[in-house]
Design an enzyme around this catalytic site. Structure first.
Site, short mmCIF file in Angstrom:
data_model
loop_
_atom_site.label_atom_id
_atom_site.label_comp_id
_atom_site.label_asym_id
_atom_site.label_seq_id
_atom_site.Cartn_x
_atom_site.Cartn_y
_atom_site.Cartn_z
N GLU A 34 0.98 45.50 49.91
CA GLU A 34 0.68 46.96 49.78
C GLU A 34 0.99 47.81 50.83
O GLU A 34 0.55 47.45 51.88
CB GLU A 34 -0.72 47.25 49.23
CG GLU A 34 -1.21 48.66 48.98
CD GLU A 34 -0.33 49.62 48.08
OE1 GLU A 34 0.05 48.88 47.05
OE2 GLU A 34 0.09 50.37 48.71
N ALA A 35 1.88 48.67 50.51
CA ALA A 35 2.29 49.65 51.62
C ALA A 35 1.15 50.54 52.12
O ALA A 35 0.99 50.63 53.52
CB ALA A 35 3.30 50.61 51.27
N ASN A 89 -5.31 58.70 40.08
CA ASN A 89 -5.22 59.63 38.70
C ASN A 89 -6.32 60.49 38.13
O ASN A 89 -7.32 60.38 38.54
CB ASN A 89 -4.18 58.66 37.87
CG ASN A 89 -5.21 57.56 37.15
OD1 ASN A 89 -6.11 57.56 37.15
ND2 ASN A 89 -4.42 56.52 36.70
N VAL A 219 7.24 46.65 51.91
CA VAL A 219 8.30 45.73 51.77
C VAL A 219 9.67 46.33 51.80
O VAL A 219 9.91 47.22 50.93
CB VAL A 219 8.03 45.01 50.21
CG1 VAL A 219 9.36 44.24 50.26
CG2 VAL A 219 6.79 44.29 50.39
N HIS A 442 4.43 60.36 34.51
CA HIS A 442 4.50 59.06 33.65
C HIS A 442 5.92 58.32 33.91
O HIS A 442 6.21 57.82 32.79
CB HIS A 442 4.16 59.26 32.42
CG HIS A 442 2.64 59.94 32.10
ND1 HIS A 442 2.04 60.55 31.22
CD2 HIS A 442 1.39 59.55 32.93
CE1 HIS A 442 0.98 60.81 31.37
NE2 HIS A 442 0.62 60.28 32.52
N ALA A 476 5.46 49.69 35.17
CA ALA A 476 5.84 50.69 34.30
C ALA A 476 7.54 50.57 34.24
O ALA A 476 8.09 51.19 33.32
CB ALA A 476 5.60 52.12 34.75
N THR A 487 0.24 56.82 31.17
CA THR A 487 0.80 55.32 31.08
C THR A 487 -0.35 54.33 31.79
O THR A 487 0.43 53.01 31.94
CB THR A 487 2.09 55.42 31.81
OG1 THR A 487 1.96 56.22 32.89
CG2 THR A 487 3.22 55.62 30.85
N ASN A 488 -1.39 54.58 32.25
CA ASN A 488 -2.14 53.70 33.16
C ASN A 488 -2.52 52.50 32.22
O ASN A 488 -2.35 51.33 32.78
CB ASN A 488 -3.36 54.36 33.57
CG ASN A 488 -4.01 53.51 34.64
OD1 ASN A 488 -3.36 52.87 35.47
ND2 ASN A 488 -5.39 53.68 34.93
C1 LIG Z 1 -1.44 61.99 40.03
C2 LIG Z 1 -1.50 61.31 38.83
C3 LIG Z 1 -2.33 61.22 37.74
C4 LIG Z 1 -2.15 60.50 36.82
N1 LIG Z 1 -3.01 60.54 35.67
C5 LIG Z 1 -3.11 59.66 34.72
C6 LIG Z 1 -3.93 59.47 33.66
O1 LIG Z 1 -4.91 60.38 33.86
N2 LIG Z 1 -4.06 58.45 32.72
C7 LIG Z 1 -2.98 57.64 32.85
O2 LIG Z 1 -2.93 56.70 31.74
N3 LIG Z 1 -1.83 57.73 33.79
C8 LIG Z 1 -2.07 58.62 34.69
N4 LIG Z 1 -1.07 58.52 35.61
C9 LIG Z 1 0.14 57.53 35.50
C10 LIG Z 1 -0.44 56.18 35.90
O3 LIG Z 1 -1.29 56.12 36.73
C11 LIG Z 1 0.73 55.45 36.31
O4 LIG Z 1 1.56 55.26 35.21
C12 LIG Z 1 0.37 53.73 36.68
O5 LIG Z 1 -0.63 53.83 37.40
C13 LIG Z 1 1.65 53.01 37.27
O6 LIG Z 1 1.32 51.85 37.46
P1 LIG Z 1 2.29 50.86 38.01
O7 LIG Z 1 1.80 49.52 38.38
O8 LIG Z 1 3.79 50.88 37.48
O9 LIG Z 1 2.55 51.44 39.53
P2 LIG Z 1 1.70 51.84 40.80
O10 LIG Z 1 0.08 52.01 40.28
O11 LIG Z 1 2.07 53.33 41.37
O12 LIG Z 1 1.47 51.06 41.79
C14 LIG Z 1 2.72 50.65 42.74
C15 LIG Z 1 2.12 50.21 43.93
O13 LIG Z 1 3.22 49.80 44.86
C16 LIG Z 1 2.98 50.33 46.14
N5 LIG Z 1 4.38 50.12 46.60
C17 LIG Z 1 5.45 50.89 46.38
N6 LIG Z 1 6.40 50.52 47.13
C18 LIG Z 1 6.02 49.45 47.97
C19 LIG Z 1 6.57 48.79 48.76
N7 LIG Z 1 7.89 49.02 49.11
N8 LIG Z 1 5.98 47.72 49.68
C20 LIG Z 1 4.81 47.68 49.41
N9 LIG Z 1 4.24 48.16 48.44
C21 LIG Z 1 4.74 49.20 47.62
C22 LIG Z 1 2.43 51.46 45.96
O14 LIG Z 1 1.99 51.80 47.25
C23 LIG Z 1 1.33 51.38 44.80
O15 LIG Z 1 0.04 50.90 45.20
C24 LIG Z 1 -1.19 59.48 36.82
C25 LIG Z 1 -0.15 59.26 38.06
C26 LIG Z 1 -0.55 60.14 38.87
C27 LIG Z 1 0.44 59.82 40.25
#
Ligand SMILES: Cc1cc2nc3c(=O)[nH]c(=O)nc-3n(C[C@H](O)[C@H](O)[C@H](O)COP(=O)(O)OP(=O)(O)OC[C@H]3O[C@@H](n4cnc5c(N)ncnc54)[C@H](O)[C@@H]3O)c2cc1C
Length: 511
Positions: A34-35, A89, A219, A442, A476, A487-488
């Site tokens: 994780e970054a 979120n 990464v 999202h 996602a 999308t969570n």
């Molecule tokens: C402010 C906010 C509010 C939201 N509210 C809601 C909500 O209420 N309900 C809901 O359902 N959805 C909500 N969402 C959307 C939801 O949280 C996301 O769709 C979901 O968490 C995405 O999951 P993911 O696993 O695709 O990516 P993420 O959860 O974003 O995870 C990606 C991870 O990879 C890490 N990473 C990225 N690049 C690198 C790299 N090069 N090297 C190492 N690590 C890296 C990041 O730091 C992060 O920890 C919200 C999003 C945000 C930002």
């Protein structure tokens, strides 16, 4: 140099779930990279990550922006911490409608029908209100609860009453697969505590000797020898580079960073990579394309003098899911009450958000440079598709009707946005939607799954990259289209499915 069976890039909603599930197989060594920082226990966790009453926008964020079709660039928050965006979120815990997943399946991904994703949705949750229902779970890592009437803020309770007056049905469980109407949001929080994937999945898993969590490790690229991914290169906070080898790399960096990382590693559209001096190791033209999201616009209301608006209260508690007139996409619209708006200490304000849930249009993501720390260029292209524009305008008109209906009407001194002096006719609202509709945060679909005959597909339905062995994408990005819900939960469901496949059928992934 260390070597693992599975190395997961990104400890977010999908990555954390994959790490927890895959490491349940004691014969697999799993490394989660994780970054951002890691806070292994609540006592050391900063308040912005605990406080589910509002989003965390600053302290654990990537500082990305997107370029709207018209107007200025806008912030695009993404969590940068163990837990990912689930740790910053609003904690809305909503599932898509069954048709969303059946649509993914009919695009050549039969493992993702509603019938086949439901067990993963049940497994991830501990629904404290409806756990006994056949479509719910009562023993999963993510606790979900709905605010009862007596815990609603004044604007939230008024929203549900206005909804009754407007004739929308009441919906006690917005996650009932065929439900619609207004009611309390299912939310993954307990009191103020956000039940992120760091809390729900990683807290119990991190004790396992076969799971390593490596934080503060960005990464910078995937290492690809011929057509096999053999590990990653990471950049630590001091700028030192390290290589970690793995038999399988799972990219779960989220819909903005996953395609960026693939492109920097030589996987993407050849012309774009070469433009940045990157050698193309595998041309996959779909990387960064097909960006799908939820455009939204809010009605902002100035409250009457004396109206108590608490900026420390839960920002969202209720929802209306409904269908646009004439639309064949069920529940393609959402209206949500926002408890407070404006600045703390300023005049009392609240807002009501209109959100387009089924999007026909698509945006794209481009590499800005080969620099591993540079942000991508994101073009959302909201409301360029007439079908999206028409339905969001209709949703804004319905949202204005809420503001004009008691008891919300009685609480409202005046509408601050859209400015009534400029008119709220269809053409004016359409122009506002084109210029100002904003991301629901999202982003999805930027490395979509599909059969290899689909030229835009980046991975197959198990997340395995087309044409690169030892590489999986699971977050996602692989959604063919954004579901009709925040999308969570869907990202966690993706993590649950891929994690279970890794745990129970590792040979399918060459392990
Ligand atoms: C402010 C906010 C509010 C939201 N509210 C809601 C909500 O209420 N309900 C809901 O359902 N959805 C909500 N969402 C959307 C939801 O949280 C996301 O769709 C979901 O968490 C995405 O999951 P993911 O696993 O695709 O990516 P993420 O959860 O974003 O995870 C990606 C991870 O990879 C890490 N990473 C990225 N690049 C690198 C790299 N090069 N090297 C190492 N690590 C890296 C990041 O730091 C992060 O920890 C919200 C999003 C945000 C930002």
């Amino acid at each position: 140099m260390s070597r693992f069976d599975i190395l997961i890039v990104g400890a977010g909603s999908s990555g954390a779930a994959i790490a927890a599930r895959a490491s349940e197989n004691p014969n697999l060594s799993v490394c989660l990279v994780e970054a951002g920082p890691d806070y292994p226990d609540l006592a050391r966790t900063p308040f912005d990550l605990i406080n589910s009453h509002n989003n965390s926008y600053n302290d654990h964020d990537w500082k990305f922006r997107y370029e709207p079709t018209e107007g200025r660039s806008v912030i695009f928050p993404r969590g940068r911490v163990v837990g990912g965006s689930s740790a910053v979120n609003t904690t809305i815990a909503l599932r898509g409608v069954p048709e969303d997943y059946d649509e993914w399946a009919s695009a050549g991904n039969p493992e993702w029908t509603w019938e086949k994703v439901l067990p993963a949705f049940r497994r991830l949750e501990r629904d404290l209100d409806f756990g006994d229902d056949p479509w719910h779970g009562d023993a999963g890592p993510i606790s979900i609860r709905r605010y009862p009437r007596e815990e609603l803020t004044t604007p939230q309770a008024a929203f549900l009453d206005a909804s009754d007056r407007l004739g929308y049905p009441h919906c006690a469980d917005a996650n009932e697969p065929w439900g619609f109407g207004a009611g309390p949001h299912p939310m993954n929080k307990l009191g103020r505590l956000r039940i992120s994937c760091a809390v729900g999945y990683l807290a119990p898993a991190r004790i396992r000797p076969n799971l390593t969590i490596k934080a503060h490790s960005h990464v910078s690229r995937l290492v690809i020898d011929s057509s096999r991914c053999t590990g990653v290169e990471i950049l630590d906070e001091s700028g030192k580079t390290e290589r970690i080898e793995a038999r399988l790399v799972v990219c779960s960096a989220g819909a903005l960073q996953t395609p960026t990382l693939l492109m920097r590693s030589g996987i993407g559209e050849r012309s774009q990579l070469e433009h940045h001096g990157i050698r193309c190791v595998r041309e996959l033209v779909g990387v960064g394309k097909n960006l799908s999201d939820h455009p939204a616009l809010s009605v902002a209301c100035r409250g009457k003098e004396g109206l108590k608006v608490d900026h420390d209260a839960p920002i969202i508690q209720t929802i209306l899911r409904y269908t646009a007139p004439g639309s064949d996409k069920r529940n393609d619209l959402q209206i949500e009450q926002i408890s407070f708006a404006g600045k703390p200490g300023g005049p009392p304000m609240f807002a009501i958000a209109a959100v387009l849930e089924y999007q026909y249009g698509r945006g794209e993501l481009l590499l800005s440079s080969a620099d591993p720390l540079a942000a991508p260029i994101v073009r959302n292209r909201f409301c360029e598709d007439e079908r999206d524009l028409t339905r969001l305008v209709g949703c804004m008109q319905d949202t204005l009707r809420f503001a004009a209906t008691s008891p919300l009407k009685g609480m409202t001194e005046s509408i601050a946005f859209p400015d009534p002096a400029r008119g709220t006719d269809t053409a004016t609202l359409a122009s506002l939607c084109r210029k100002l509709s904003a991301s629901g945060y999202h982003p999805s679909g930027t490395a979509k799954m599909g059969p290899k005959e689909d030229a835009m597909a980046v991975v197959d339905q198990y997340g395995r990259c087309h044409g690169v062995d030892g590489l999986v994408v699971a977050d996602a990005s692989i959604m063919p289209s954004v579901p009709r819900a925040n999308t969570n939960l869907t990202c966690i469901m993706i993590g649950e499915k891929v994690g279970e496949w890794l745990r129970t059928r590792p040979t399918q992934y060459g392990l």
